[in-house]
Design an enzyme around this catalytic site. Structure first.
Site, mmCIF file in Angstrom:
data_model
loop_
_atom_site.group_PDB
_atom_site.id
_atom_site.type_symbol
_atom_site.label_atom_id
_atom_site.label_comp_id
_atom_site.label_asym_id
_atom_site.label_seq_id
_atom_site.Cartn_x
_atom_site.Cartn_y
_atom_site.Cartn_z
ATOM 1 N N ARG A 73 1.412 4.424 0.083
ATOM 2 C CA ARG A 73 1.138 5.170 1.308
ATOM 3 C C ARG A 73 2.455 5.725 1.833
ATOM 4 O O ARG A 73 3.446 5.755 1.124
ATOM 5 C CB ARG A 73 0.416 4.279 2.307
ATOM 6 C CG ARG A 73 -1.026 4.037 1.844
ATOM 7 C CD ARG A 73 -1.850 3.153 2.716
ATOM 8 N NE ARG A 73 -1.681 3.352 4.137
ATOM 9 C CZ ARG A 73 -2.519 2.898 5.056
ATOM 10 N NH1 ARG A 73 -3.606 2.256 4.680
ATOM 11 N NH2 ARG A 73 -2.288 3.058 6.330
ATOM 12 N N ALA A 120 5.892 3.718 1.538
ATOM 13 C CA ALA A 120 6.339 3.633 0.145
ATOM 14 C C ALA A 120 6.807 4.994 -0.362
ATOM 15 O O ALA A 120 7.800 5.081 -1.100
ATOM 16 C CB ALA A 120 5.227 3.082 -0.749
ATOM 17 N N HIS A 121 6.122 6.059 0.031
ATOM 18 C CA HIS A 121 6.554 7.402 -0.365
ATOM 19 C C HIS A 121 7.951 7.700 0.175
ATOM 20 O O HIS A 121 8.786 8.271 -0.529
ATOM 21 C CB HIS A 121 5.553 8.454 0.123
ATOM 22 C CG HIS A 121 4.414 8.673 -0.814
ATOM 23 N ND1 HIS A 121 3.400 7.761 -0.979
ATOM 24 C CD2 HIS A 121 4.143 9.706 -1.639
ATOM 25 C CE1 HIS A 121 2.543 8.232 -1.864
ATOM 26 N NE2 HIS A 121 2.973 9.403 -2.288
ATOM 27 N N LYS A 122 8.184 7.314 1.406
ATOM 28 C CA LYS A 122 9.503 7.533 2.004
ATOM 29 C C LYS A 122 10.565 6.798 1.198
ATOM 30 O O LYS A 122 11.611 7.362 0.868
ATOM 31 C CB LYS A 122 9.502 7.051 3.457
ATOM 32 C CG LYS A 122 10.815 7.273 4.181
ATOM 33 C CD LYS A 122 10.677 6.878 5.654
ATOM 34 C CE LYS A 122 11.898 7.309 6.433
ATOM 35 N NZ LYS A 122 12.876 6.287 6.614
#
Length: 181
Positions: free
Chosen positions: A32, A35-37
Site C-alpha cells: 500500500r 510500502a510504495h513510499k
C-alpha cells in the site's frame, strides 16, 4: 475468461484488453502507500527492492490477520489512487500489473502505455472470497507496517477484471459512455 500465470510478461500484458475477465495464478506482492513510499526511497538511494519488480503484480491490499486454519484474513482491494504518486516510477522499473479498485491518474495511465502495464480491478467487498484464492502469504519486508507490510502471496484462479489496458483503454471511462448512448 482468460487464465494467466505470473510472471506477467509484457507479451501477456499485450493480450489483455479493458473489460477482459481473468483468473490469475502465481506469485503476486502486496503493498500500500507506506510500502510504495519506502520502495521509491530505496530506488532513489540506488538500493534494491525487497522483490524483483520486473514482470511483477502488486495487489493494493492490507489483509486482516489470518483466522485459525487460514493463511490470510480478509483481503479486499484498497483504493488505488493512494499509490498514484509512486506507481509511474515502479512501472518504469518493470512492474507490469497492479490490482486495486478505483480510478487512476493520467500519469499512471501514461506510464502504463509507455512501459506496458495493466491495471486489474478486484471486487471491493469480496475480501473473504478473494482470500479463499490465496494459498500462501509471507511477509517479506517492513513488518513494522503491520497489515501494510509487503507480502508475497501465492494465488490460484484469483478473479480480476482488466480495467485499464496497456493501450490506455479505460473501462471506468468507456463503460459509462456505452450506457449513456
Amino acid at each position: 475468461m482468460k487464465q494467466i500465470t505470473t510472471p506477467l510478461t509484457r507479451d501477456i500484458v499485450k493480450t489483455l484488453h479493458a473489460g477482459d475477465t481473468v483468473l490469475l495464478t502465481g506469485t503476486i506482492y502486496t503493498a500500500r502507500d507506506a510500502a510504495h513510499k519506502r520502495m521509491c526511497e530505496r530506488l532513489d538511494r540506488g538500493e534494491a527492492l525487497p522483490f524483483d519488480i520486473r514482470d511483477a503484480v502488486i495487489y493494493y491490499v492490507g489483509p486482516t490477520p489470518a483466522p485459525p486454519g487460514r493463511v490470510i484474513g480478509s483481503a479486499g482491494p484498497t483504493t488505488s489512487g493512494r499509490m498514484d504518486a509512486y506507481a509511474p516510477r515502479l512501472i518504469a522499473e518493470g512492474q507490469t500489473g497492479m490490482i486495486g479498485k478505483g480510478l487512476r491518474t493520467d500519469a499512471v495511465v501514461e506510464a502504463m502505455k509507455e512501459h506496458g502495464a495493466v491495471y486489474f480491478a478486484a471486487t471491493g467487498g469480496a475480501g473473504a472470497l478473494l482470500a479463499s484464492r490465496i494459498e500462501s502469504a509471507e511477509v517479506i519486508a517492513w513488518e513494522d507496517l503491520g497489515t501494510e507490510a509487503v507480502r508475497r502471496l501465492t494465488v490460484r484462479d484469483f478473479p480480476l477484471t482488466v480495467v485499464i489496458d496497456s493501450e490506455g483503454n479505460n473501462l471506468y471511462i468507456q463503460a459509462p459512455e456505452k450506457y449513456r448512448k
